[in-house]
Write a protein that holds these residues in place. Structure first.
Motif, short mmCIF file in Angstrom:
data_model
loop_
_atom_site.label_atom_id
_atom_site.label_comp_id
_atom_site.label_asym_id
_atom_site.label_seq_id
_atom_site.Cartn_x
_atom_site.Cartn_y
_atom_site.Cartn_z
N SER A 38 -49.40 -33.05 105.36
CA SER A 38 -50.87 -32.32 105.38
C SER A 38 -51.73 -33.26 104.17
CB SER A 38 -50.78 -31.00 104.36
OG SER A 38 -50.15 -30.00 105.56
N LYS A 39 -50.89 -33.68 103.02
CA LYS A 39 -51.53 -34.44 101.99
C LYS A 39 -51.96 -35.91 102.63
CE LYS A 39 -51.70 -32.05 98.46
NZ LYS A 39 -53.04 -31.63 97.80
N ALA A 42 -54.94 -35.58 104.58
CA ALA A 42 -56.20 -35.61 103.71
C ALA A 42 -56.67 -36.95 103.09
CB ALA A 42 -55.77 -34.52 102.62
N LEU A 43 -55.56 -37.76 102.88
CA LEU A 43 -55.63 -39.04 102.20
C LEU A 43 -56.58 -40.05 103.10
CD1 LEU A 43 -52.36 -39.68 100.37
CD2 LEU A 43 -54.68 -39.74 99.42
N ARG A 48 -63.26 -36.55 103.65
CA ARG A 48 -62.66 -35.81 102.49
C ARG A 48 -63.39 -36.66 101.30
NH1 ARG A 48 -59.71 -31.69 100.87
NH2 ARG A 48 -57.82 -32.14 99.38
N LYS A 52 -61.02 -35.56 95.59
CA LYS A 52 -60.12 -34.87 96.11
C LYS A 52 -58.98 -35.72 96.71
CE LYS A 52 -62.98 -30.82 97.01
NZ LYS A 52 -63.48 -30.05 98.08
N LYS A 53 -59.25 -36.84 97.22
CA LYS A 53 -58.21 -37.67 97.74
C LYS A 53 -57.50 -38.45 96.53
CE LYS A 53 -60.52 -40.00 102.02
NZ LYS A 53 -60.33 -41.03 102.77
N GLN A 55 -56.58 -36.68 94.03
CA GLN A 55 -55.72 -35.64 93.63
C GLN A 55 -54.67 -35.51 94.82
OE1 GLN A 55 -55.49 -33.80 91.04
NE2 GLN A 55 -53.51 -33.28 91.89
N ASP A 56 -55.14 -35.65 96.26
CA ASP A 56 -54.03 -35.70 97.14
C ASP A 56 -53.05 -36.91 96.93
OD1 ASP A 56 -55.31 -33.65 98.51
OD2 ASP A 56 -56.75 -34.95 99.41
N ASP A 59 -50.57 -35.87 94.15
CA ASP A 59 -49.68 -34.59 94.63
C ASP A 59 -48.62 -35.44 95.77
OD1 ASP A 59 -51.17 -32.83 93.58
OD2 ASP A 59 -52.48 -32.25 95.39
#
Length: 106
Positions: A38-39, A42-43, A48, A52-53, A55-56, A59
């Motif tokens: 999922s991460k 998003a990357l 996106r 936010k990328k 932070q992804d 994570d």
């Protein structure tokens, strides 16, 4: 709290097959592999926001570093293939990039 609503095949697969239920709360939680894919999705998403990328990426690295020896690479590859055609190999590459503390090619 993140709420996940499926919008593509890998998310439907995760919600159907790659969750564990917390005995205390009854919450459905993604497996390590599901969280990483999922991460990863998003990357690599073109939709996106950059912040936010970032932070992804943090994570993703933390999950990999904390659980590297426990990851099921076959599951990661299969789920990654559902993100996009070469996603299976790329998510495995991202895991090694995270362990080597190199920048992700995003």
């Amino acid at each position: 709290v993140d709420l996940m609503l499926p919008w593509c095949k890998f998310q439907e697969t995760i919600l159907r097959d790659y969750v564990v239920i917390d005995d205390v709360t009854g919450h459905r939680l993604p497996t390590l592999e599901a969280a990483l894919v999922s991460k990863y999705a998003a990357l690599v998403s073109s939709h996106r926001d950059w912040d936010k990328k970032e932070q992804d990426a943090v994570d993703f690295r933390r999950i990999v570093r904390s659980n590297y020896d426990q990851l099921d690479r076959n599951v990661l590859q299969a789920l990654g293939e559902q993100v996009w055609d070469t996603g299976g190999e790329e998510v495995l590459d991202f895991i090694e990039i995270a362990m080597q503390d190199r920048p992700f090619p995003i």
